[in-house]
Motif scaffolding. Structure first.
Motif, PDB file in Angstrom:
ATOM      1  N   ILE A  33      47.390  28.411  37.930  1.00 18.89           N
ATOM      2  CA  ILE A  33      48.304  29.243  37.144  1.00 18.89           C
ATOM      3  C   ILE A  33      48.663  28.521  35.852  1.00 18.89           C
ATOM      4  O   ILE A  33      49.073  27.351  35.881  1.00 18.89           O
ATOM      5  N   ASP A  61      51.263  35.379  36.469  1.00 18.15           N
ATOM      6  CA  ASP A  61      50.748  36.039  37.670  1.00 18.15           C
ATOM      7  C   ASP A  61      49.652  37.051  37.341  1.00 18.15           C
ATOM      8  O   ASP A  61      49.314  37.898  38.174  1.00 18.15           O
ATOM      9  N   THR A  66      51.787  32.046  43.372  1.00 19.47           N
ATOM     10  CA  THR A  66      52.446  32.871  42.360  1.00 19.47           C
ATOM     11  C   THR A  66      53.326  31.945  41.527  1.00 19.47           C
ATOM     12  O   THR A  66      53.625  30.819  41.934  1.00 19.47           O
ATOM     13  N   GLY A  97      41.123  27.943  38.253  1.00 16.87           N
ATOM     14  CA  GLY A  97      41.826  29.107  38.797  1.00 16.87           C
ATOM     15  C   GLY A  97      43.325  28.904  38.964  1.00 16.87           C
ATOM     16  O   GLY A  97      44.015  29.741  39.537  1.00 16.87           O
ATOM     17  N   ARG A 132      44.800  31.495  35.631  1.00 15.00           N
ATOM     18  CA  ARG A 132      45.544  32.741  35.732  1.00 15.00           C
ATOM     19  C   ARG A 132      46.714  32.674  34.750  1.00 15.00           C
ATOM     20  O   ARG A 132      47.445  31.688  34.724  1.00 15.00           O
ATOM     21  N   ASP A 153      45.801  38.218  35.383  1.00 13.11           N
ATOM     22  CA  ASP A 153      44.390  38.070  35.700  1.00 13.11           C
ATOM     23  C   ASP A 153      43.834  36.737  35.200  1.00 13.11           C
ATOM     24  O   ASP A 153      44.455  36.056  34.375  1.00 13.11           O
ATOM     25  N   ALA A 154      42.658  36.424  35.686  1.00 14.76           N
ATOM     26  CA  ALA A 154      41.976  35.215  35.241  1.00 14.76           C
ATOM     27  C   ALA A 154      41.532  35.388  33.789  1.00 14.76           C
ATOM     28  O   ALA A 154      41.158  36.478  33.362  1.00 14.76           O
ATOM     29  N   ASN A 174      39.015  29.688  32.993  1.00 18.56           N
ATOM     30  CA  ASN A 174      39.342  30.107  34.353  1.00 18.56           C
ATOM     31  C   ASN A 174      40.744  29.673  34.794  1.00 18.56           C
ATOM     32  O   ASN A 174      40.905  28.818  35.665  1.00 18.56           O
TER      33      ASN A 174
END
Lengths: 398, 398
Positions: B47, B13, B366, B45, B10, B15-16, B8
């Protein structure tokens, strides 16, 4: 009125002491002051520095709190960036009051208690941005002093009706007349400068003009600004922001101009940019020119950088000017605190009796270490009132 | 060997997904991977970006963990700063192992898993600094890859016996031959460059030379470096650090040199300094020149700035080069991650199958927002091993 006793702080790198602030002014600094009926806060042995001053920003531009703005415009064209901003603000139905609250409170959380904000005045937004920022200034009057500059961001001579809006903005209480690149943007330096100096004369207000123009063009515009400053007897009432041309390599040309700026007591505001020539602290200091610093807009349509932290800006000023000695870094800090207030024509923030009761407690071993690490702010005091603790303002941002 | 599943995250930038790292290499990136017998960590979740690379620093200079060093020397004279450093290190009985551990682990805490460190070799300290840094490199072998450059900080031709020490340093395992301002410091460009290229040839190692020399003098030294690079068939084996002369205003002169650098695949390492001319990313990119970035020394006798954070350095690179578009800021980040590894002649760090299992999880909305705010590091992974969490290394610094 305020009656505050801050116990057990270090005065810059000096000894531990207490600070008493009464009626907004520092009344006493000494060890073991008697509390009397004062509100008392524990300074925890942290370092006290004068409050921070953001002498050049744009409270009506930040996108703080909105979804991340993906910038695909870049910095190639000033006019392109100006037009992009108007387009984005239109699309967002930009609320200058809400956004200026967010921006100003972020600044306060970092220890800033005085802000000079340019505010866009143009034929599209009219006076809405000024109204929004003025609303913020009023709501936050006890938290941060906000000074506004009526700023013709989209050009003055090239957009009919702007001068009349500027006139109304000044009637509404904007504190200063703004201006912008009289050659490069307006392409009419005489028209631009005659107009803003006439507005200043009519309203009895000072001027703070953006001058990004480089090299000889910038010096030419600066020369025309100084002609008018002298002719209208506005010594000490004019500020030039950015003044990139003072960073040009030909030091003989620059130094001659510095002499004239000093003689007319013109203040210089800088962001200490790393990607363009810039006025240099040592050279301006040698002439005794007042210098303030600013974060400029941050996280806006112009670019992604910045955060409202004027202590971090002191680091940036130090790095930009290759200031490595502790004494030099302290001068960089001064430009972002007391020196910045003086550049704005205000009383100097300082840790001494009689100075405004605006100060910040920062963690850290020494003042310089706090600057270079932009150390956490423990307490922010505006005119003897606690306005932020541990990096959080007491008032929530909208 | 490592067998790690990070759930989990990202991907930049995107998708997971989950990331599987096996035997030090990224084996799979896809949603909902089966854990099997892998060690599993929750990415929350956040980055994921490739791990950070500090391609130019000095692990044997930092004063981290020691009492604050009050700098009263400043940046006026390079020789003065060199002599001051030797004097202070003597007075402190400087321990290069302890200090390099502190410095390296600070870098790791910020997400750096690869470092190129210049290490002082001189007739006063002898090989002690190298021994200390090598000890650190060995202790931290599973945490951060440390490459060493035998660096004649105090001069080579002007201090008899230094070349012999450099020779021994390379025998001891220093990875590259260093050099320093062959005109300005050694005042004997032919002697200096002939010596370091002979050492490189003898040991079959590359070169990474500090070149602070500005303008025409810098281009002259660079020209002599390229002559030797070509003559000794060292294409792709030479790095020039700082290369301030590439920031000179005469772009025709610069661009001709960039063409030659590209042809010989010379890499450029920069700190993106704000107070001096510097190689510009767009110009080097147009020629396809490999670029790495570094923090350089921090909190040492040279100056108070810096902290070991290569994500913050990406911001500095972006600001120095006026990179405002999201795509441009991502290039600045690349220079501090995968591009930096490539500049060092290593495999590119990247979030793709087959790339090294070196990555960082950062908080933020982001990637660009994470860069400009140098957002907190949540997890740092070196070759599939977790080495830091929430800004803290799993190994304590001494």
């Amino acid at each position: 009125m305020s009656n505050l006793l801050i116990r057990n702080v270090r005065i810059m790198d000096g000894d531990a002491a207490d600070i008493r602030i009464r009626d907004g002014v520092i009344a006493d600094i000494a060890p073991e002051l008697e509390p009397g009926d004062a509100e008392t806060v524990d300074g925890g042995g942290h370092i006290a520095i004068p409050a921070l001053v953001d002498a050049h920003t744009h409270l009506d531009k930040s996108l703080l709190g909105l979804p991340w703005y993906k910038n695909d415009v870049g910095g190639g064209s000033l006019i392109g960036m100006i037009e992009n901003e108007r387009r984005i603000k239109r699309a967002l139905d930009y609320d200058a009051h809400v956004q200026s609250m967010r921006h100003a409170l972020r600044t306060v959380a970092y220890g800033g208690t005085m802000i000079r904000s340019h505010v866009d005045i143009d034929t599209e937004g009219g006076l809405r941005a000024l109204e929004g920022v003025q609303q913020t200034a009023e709501k936050l009057a006890q938290v941060v002093e906000i000074e506004t500059v009526a700023f013709p961001q989209s050009g003055l001579m090239i957009r009919e009706g702007t001068a009349e809006l500027m006139d109304r903005a000044l009637e509404m209480g904007a504190h200063l007349v703004g201006g912008l690149d009289p050659c490069a943007v307006d392409r009419d330096p005489k028209g631009h400068l005659d107009t803003i100096f006439a507005l200043a004369e009519k309203h009895g207000k000072g001027i703070d003009i953006h001058l990004h123009e480089g090299g000889e063009m910038g010096l030419f515009s600066m020369d025309m600004i100084l002609e008018r400053t002298e002719a209208l007897d506005m010594k000490g009432m004019v500020t030039i922001s950015h003044a990139f041309c003072l960073g040009m390599p030909d030091f003989r040309r620059v130094d001659a101009m510095l002499g004239r700026l000093a003689a007319l007591d013109v203040a210089i505001m800088t962001t200490a940019p790393s990607s363009s020539p810039a006025p240099l602290v040592r050279e301006l200091d040698a002439r005794g020119i007042r210098i303030g610093a600013g974060n400029d807009g941050f996280q806006d349509t112009w670019g992604p950088y910045g955060n409202g932290d004027m202590l971090e800006r002191a680091k940036v000023v130090g790095q930009r000017n290759n200031l490595r000695m502790d004494s030099e870094v302290k001068r960089a800090l001064d430009i972002c605190t007391g020196g910045g207030a003086v550049a704005m024509g205000k009383p100097r923030f300082a840790l001494e009796t009689g100075a405004p009761g605006d100060l910040v407690l920062v963690s850290g071993d020494t003042v310089v270490q706090s600057v270079v690490s932009h150390a956490p702010r423990k307490l922010v005091v505006k005119a003897g009132r606690v306005v932020a603790r541990d990096g959080k303002t007491l008032i929530d941002a909208p």
